[in-house]
Design a protein around this motif. Sequence first.
Motif, PDB file in Angstrom:
ATOM      1  N   GLY A  10     -54.994  -6.409  55.818  1.00 16.63           N
ATOM      2  CA  GLY A  10     -56.297  -6.977  56.151  1.00 16.63           C
ATOM      3  C   GLY A  10     -56.507  -7.235  57.634  1.00 16.63           C
ATOM      4  O   GLY A  10     -57.575  -7.684  58.047  1.00 16.63           O
ATOM      5  N   LYS A  13     -56.358  -2.568  60.229  1.00 20.33           N
ATOM      6  CA  LYS A  13     -55.743  -1.278  60.591  1.00 20.33           C
ATOM      7  C   LYS A  13     -56.658  -0.106  60.222  1.00 20.33           C
ATOM      8  O   LYS A  13     -56.945   0.752  61.044  1.00 20.33           O
ATOM      9  CB  LYS A  13     -54.385  -1.104  59.883  1.00 20.33           C
ATOM     10  N   GLY A  14     -57.099  -0.091  58.968  1.00 16.14           N
ATOM     11  CA  GLY A  14     -57.938   1.023  58.500  1.00 16.14           C
ATOM     12  C   GLY A  14     -59.267   1.067  59.238  1.00 16.14           C
ATOM     13  O   GLY A  14     -59.725   2.137  59.653  1.00 16.14           O
ATOM     14  N   THR A  15     -59.859  -0.094  59.442  1.00 23.37           N
ATOM     15  CA  THR A  15     -61.156  -0.188  60.135  1.00 23.37           C
ATOM     16  C   THR A  15     -61.040   0.379  61.548  1.00 23.37           C
ATOM     17  O   THR A  15     -61.870   1.170  61.990  1.00 23.37           O
ATOM     18  CB  THR A  15     -61.595  -1.672  60.209  1.00 23.37           C
ATOM     19  N   THR A  31     -50.529   5.729  54.709  1.00 20.92           N
ATOM     20  CA  THR A  31     -49.692   5.903  53.521  1.00 20.92           C
ATOM     21  C   THR A  31     -50.358   5.239  52.312  1.00 20.92           C
ATOM     22  O   THR A  31     -50.282   5.754  51.204  1.00 20.92           O
ATOM     23  CB  THR A  31     -48.274   5.343  53.753  1.00 20.92           C
ATOM     24  N   ARG A  36     -53.043   5.915  47.084  1.00 23.16           N
ATOM     25  CA  ARG A  36     -54.242   5.724  46.237  1.00 23.16           C
ATOM     26  C   ARG A  36     -54.804   7.063  45.783  1.00 23.16           C
ATOM     27  O   ARG A  36     -55.242   7.213  44.640  1.00 23.16           O
ATOM     28  CB  ARG A  36     -55.305   4.899  46.979  1.00 23.16           C
ATOM     29  N   GLN A  57     -45.918  -4.597  46.159  1.00 26.27           N
ATOM     30  CA  GLN A  57     -44.578  -4.336  46.686  1.00 26.27           C
ATOM     31  C   GLN A  57     -44.510  -2.971  47.359  1.00 26.27           C
ATOM     32  O   GLN A  57     -45.361  -2.129  47.110  1.00 26.27           O
ATOM     33  CB  GLN A  57     -43.577  -4.369  45.537  1.00 26.27           C
ATOM     34  N   ARG A  88     -43.063   0.372  57.611  1.00 25.02           N
ATOM     35  CA  ARG A  88     -43.325  -0.957  57.085  1.00 25.02           C
ATOM     36  C   ARG A  88     -42.060  -1.779  56.929  1.00 25.02           C
ATOM     37  O   ARG A  88     -42.120  -2.915  56.474  1.00 25.02           O
ATOM     38  CB  ARG A  88     -43.952  -0.796  55.707  1.00 25.02           C
ATOM     39  N   ARG A 122     -63.265  -7.533  50.447  1.00 24.45           N
ATOM     40  CA  ARG A 122     -63.407  -6.148  50.934  1.00 24.45           C
ATOM     41  C   ARG A 122     -63.973  -5.219  49.862  1.00 24.45           C
ATOM     42  O   ARG A 122     -63.628  -5.308  48.698  1.00 24.45           O
ATOM     43  CB  ARG A 122     -62.042  -5.614  51.374  1.00 24.45           C
ATOM     44  N   TYR A 132     -65.825  -2.405  54.069  1.00 27.35           N
ATOM     45  CA  TYR A 132     -66.884  -3.382  54.336  1.00 27.35           C
ATOM     46  C   TYR A 132     -66.427  -4.727  53.808  1.00 27.35           C
ATOM     47  O   TYR A 132     -65.430  -4.821  53.091  1.00 27.35           O
ATOM     48  CB  TYR A 132     -68.184  -2.973  53.624  1.00 27.35           C
ATOM     49  N   ARG A 164     -48.511  -9.286  48.978  1.00 30.19           N
ATOM     50  CA  ARG A 164     -48.546  -8.351  50.120  1.00 30.19           C
ATOM     51  C   ARG A 164     -48.277  -9.103  51.416  1.00 30.19           C
ATOM     52  O   ARG A 164     -47.584  -8.595  52.301  1.00 30.19           O
ATOM     53  CB  ARG A 164     -49.904  -7.641  50.170  1.00 30.19           C
ATOM     54  N   GLY A 192     -62.242 -11.398  66.298  1.00 29.04           N
ATOM     55  CA  GLY A 192     -63.456 -10.990  67.008  1.00 29.04           C
ATOM     56  C   GLY A 192     -64.171  -9.973  66.156  1.00 29.04           C
ATOM     57  O   GLY A 192     -63.720  -9.663  65.048  1.00 29.04           O
TER      58      GLY A 192
HETATM   59  P1  AP5 Z   1     -59.055  -3.187  56.776  1.00 32.45           P
HETATM   60  O1  AP5 Z   1     -59.356  -2.443  58.032  1.00 32.45           O
HETATM   61  O2  AP5 Z   1     -59.343  -2.493  55.502  1.00 32.45           O
HETATM   62  O3  AP5 Z   1     -57.575  -3.780  56.827  1.00 32.45           O
HETATM   63  P2  AP5 Z   1     -56.157  -3.078  56.756  1.00 32.45           P
HETATM   64  O4  AP5 Z   1     -55.332  -3.659  57.851  1.00 32.45           O
HETATM   65  O5  AP5 Z   1     -56.281  -1.595  56.706  1.00 32.45           O
HETATM   66  O6  AP5 Z   1     -55.648  -3.696  55.396  1.00 32.45           O
HETATM   67  P3  AP5 Z   1     -54.977  -2.992  54.121  1.00 32.45           P
HETATM   68  O7  AP5 Z   1     -55.250  -3.899  52.971  1.00 32.45           O
HETATM   69  O8  AP5 Z   1     -55.394  -1.576  53.994  1.00 32.45           O
HETATM   70  O9  AP5 Z   1     -53.501  -3.096  54.535  1.00 32.45           O
HETATM   71  P4  AP5 Z   1     -52.292  -2.998  53.610  1.00 32.45           P
HETATM   72  O10 AP5 Z   1     -51.259  -2.835  54.623  1.00 32.45           O
HETATM   73  O11 AP5 Z   1     -52.119  -4.134  52.687  1.00 32.45           O
HETATM   74  O12 AP5 Z   1     -52.660  -1.793  52.617  1.00 32.45           O
HETATM   75  P5  AP5 Z   1     -52.212  -0.269  52.585  1.00 32.45           P
HETATM   76  O13 AP5 Z   1     -53.315   0.515  52.041  1.00 32.45           O
HETATM   77  O14 AP5 Z   1     -51.610   0.127  53.887  1.00 32.45           O
HETATM   78  O15 AP5 Z   1     -59.895  -4.558  56.833  1.00 32.45           O
HETATM   79  C1  AP5 Z   1     -59.814  -5.527  55.794  1.00 32.45           C
HETATM   80  C2  AP5 Z   1     -61.160  -6.226  55.598  1.00 32.45           C
HETATM   81  O16 AP5 Z   1     -61.494  -6.955  56.768  1.00 32.45           O
HETATM   82  C3  AP5 Z   1     -62.359  -5.295  55.363  1.00 32.45           C
HETATM   83  O17 AP5 Z   1     -63.215  -5.903  54.457  1.00 32.45           O
HETATM   84  C4  AP5 Z   1     -63.003  -5.135  56.731  1.00 32.45           C
HETATM   85  O18 AP5 Z   1     -64.376  -4.830  56.652  1.00 32.45           O
HETATM   86  C5  AP5 Z   1     -62.738  -6.512  57.321  1.00 32.45           C
HETATM   87  N1  AP5 Z   1     -62.575  -6.490  58.786  1.00 32.45           N
HETATM   88  C6  AP5 Z   1     -61.874  -5.591  59.545  1.00 32.45           C
HETATM   89  N2  AP5 Z   1     -61.940  -5.916  60.848  1.00 32.45           N
HETATM   90  C7  AP5 Z   1     -62.668  -7.069  60.924  1.00 32.45           C
HETATM   91  C8  AP5 Z   1     -63.087  -7.913  62.007  1.00 32.45           C
HETATM   92  N3  AP5 Z   1     -62.750  -7.650  63.277  1.00 32.45           N
HETATM   93  N4  AP5 Z   1     -63.808  -9.006  61.700  1.00 32.45           N
HETATM   94  C9  AP5 Z   1     -64.171  -9.287  60.418  1.00 32.45           C
HETATM   95  N5  AP5 Z   1     -63.818  -8.516  59.363  1.00 32.45           N
HETATM   96  C10 AP5 Z   1     -63.078  -7.427  59.607  1.00 32.45           C
HETATM   97  O19 AP5 Z   1     -51.036  -0.323  51.512  1.00 32.45           O
HETATM   98  C11 AP5 Z   1     -51.295  -0.599  50.147  1.00 32.45           C
HETATM   99  C12 AP5 Z   1     -50.019  -0.515  49.343  1.00 32.45           C
HETATM  100  O20 AP5 Z   1     -49.462   0.814  49.417  1.00 32.45           O
HETATM  101  C13 AP5 Z   1     -48.879  -1.433  49.809  1.00 32.45           C
HETATM  102  O21 AP5 Z   1     -49.000  -2.726  49.269  1.00 32.45           O
HETATM  103  C14 AP5 Z   1     -47.655  -0.672  49.287  1.00 32.45           C
HETATM  104  O22 AP5 Z   1     -47.477  -0.918  47.903  1.00 32.45           O
HETATM  105  C15 AP5 Z   1     -48.051   0.785  49.472  1.00 32.45           C
HETATM  106  N6  AP5 Z   1     -47.598   1.303  50.788  1.00 32.45           N
HETATM  107  C16 AP5 Z   1     -48.394   1.706  51.815  1.00 32.45           C
HETATM  108  N7  AP5 Z   1     -47.662   2.107  52.863  1.00 32.45           N
HETATM  109  C17 AP5 Z   1     -46.356   1.965  52.494  1.00 32.45           C
HETATM  110  C18 AP5 Z   1     -45.114   2.182  53.149  1.00 32.45           C
HETATM  111  N8  AP5 Z   1     -45.055   2.621  54.418  1.00 32.45           N
HETATM  112  N9  AP5 Z   1     -43.975   1.933  52.465  1.00 32.45           N
HETATM  113  C19 AP5 Z   1     -44.023   1.498  51.187  1.00 32.45           C
HETATM  114  N10 AP5 Z   1     -45.153   1.229  50.510  1.00 32.45           N
HETATM  115  C20 AP5 Z   1     -46.311   1.470  51.167  1.00 32.45           C
END
Ligand code: AP5
Length: 209
Positions: A10, A13-15, A31, A36, A57, A88, A122, A132, A164, A192
């Motif tokens: 959150g 990163k993705g944004t 990843t 997904r 996890q 990670r 989100r 969003y 997480r 910000g």
């Molecule tokens: P967003 O940009 O979506 O945040 P993010 O950092 O990308 O958060 P994720 O939930 O995607 O991170 P994650 O690491 O948990 O998930 P991942 O998919 O990598 O922003 C979040 C929200 O905030 C949005 O609503 C956005 O609009 C808002 N926002 C953004 N910027 C803002 C701002 N400046 N102000 C206000 N609002 C804002 O991983 C998912 C799962 O996959 C993991 O749990 C794990 O099981 C697996 N996985 C993924 N990678 C690995 C790996 N390397 N090894 C093992 N398992 C893995």
Amino acid sequence: MNIILLGAPGAGKGTQATRIAEKYRLPHISTGDIFRDNIKRGTEIGLLAKSYTDKGQLVPDEVTCKIVEGRLKEADCADGYLLDGFPRNLFQAEELDKFSKVDAVINIDIDLSLLMDRLCGRRVCKDCGESYHINFLGGKSDCEKCGGELYQRKDDNEETVGNRLKVYGEQTAPLIEYYRKKNVLINIDGVGTIDEVFARIAAALGQAK
Ligand code: AP5
Ligand code: MG
Ligand code: ZN
């Protein structure tokens, strides 16, 4: 340039990745998105990954590292890439060092207390992946960029987000020190607006070039 985006779930990163990838013409490799996509298509990797992502996890390192190693060998990564959500943990970071060279690690720094609300609110576009937050959608249910339908990720509920964040603190946060010691860490204040955070990243990358 080979760039890693580091940060808690959150943190944005993705944004930010969408914007960095566009500006610097880098392939955005998430990843989480790869898992997904596999879950959606019901592949063998997807079936395995689901049991971990649903609980918040980490998917086993062997599987994750193999996917990334293969992906970085593809032609579009020849002039650089943007990794989002990998590595990670320490093991993944050391593996990555064996098959690629990291030029810059952008750590999006944000107080963890803000993240539960960001994640539970989100909504993500089914078609282009843009994120969003319900507070800023004004009741809209489709994507501003492409008109796609918005959905809530299965792991964006209080219990899973709690896990997480715990996994992040225990396994991922130590990578900040790992990359600081290697002199590639760029710390970015993640508080910000999205544009403000992006401007900080662009300024820092401009200097790193
Ligand atoms: P967003 O940009 O979506 O945040 P993010 O950092 O990308 O958060 P994720 O939930 O995607 O991170 P994650 O690491 O948990 O998930 P991942 O998919 O990598 O922003 C979040 C929200 O905030 C949005 O609503 C956005 O609009 C808002 N926002 C953004 N910027 C803002 C701002 N400046 N102000 C206000 N609002 C804002 O991983 C998912 C799962 O996959 C993991 O749990 C794990 O099981 C697996 N996985 C993924 N990678 C690995 C790996 N390397 N090894 C093992 N398992 C893995
Ligand atoms: Mg993400
Ligand atoms: Zn979209």
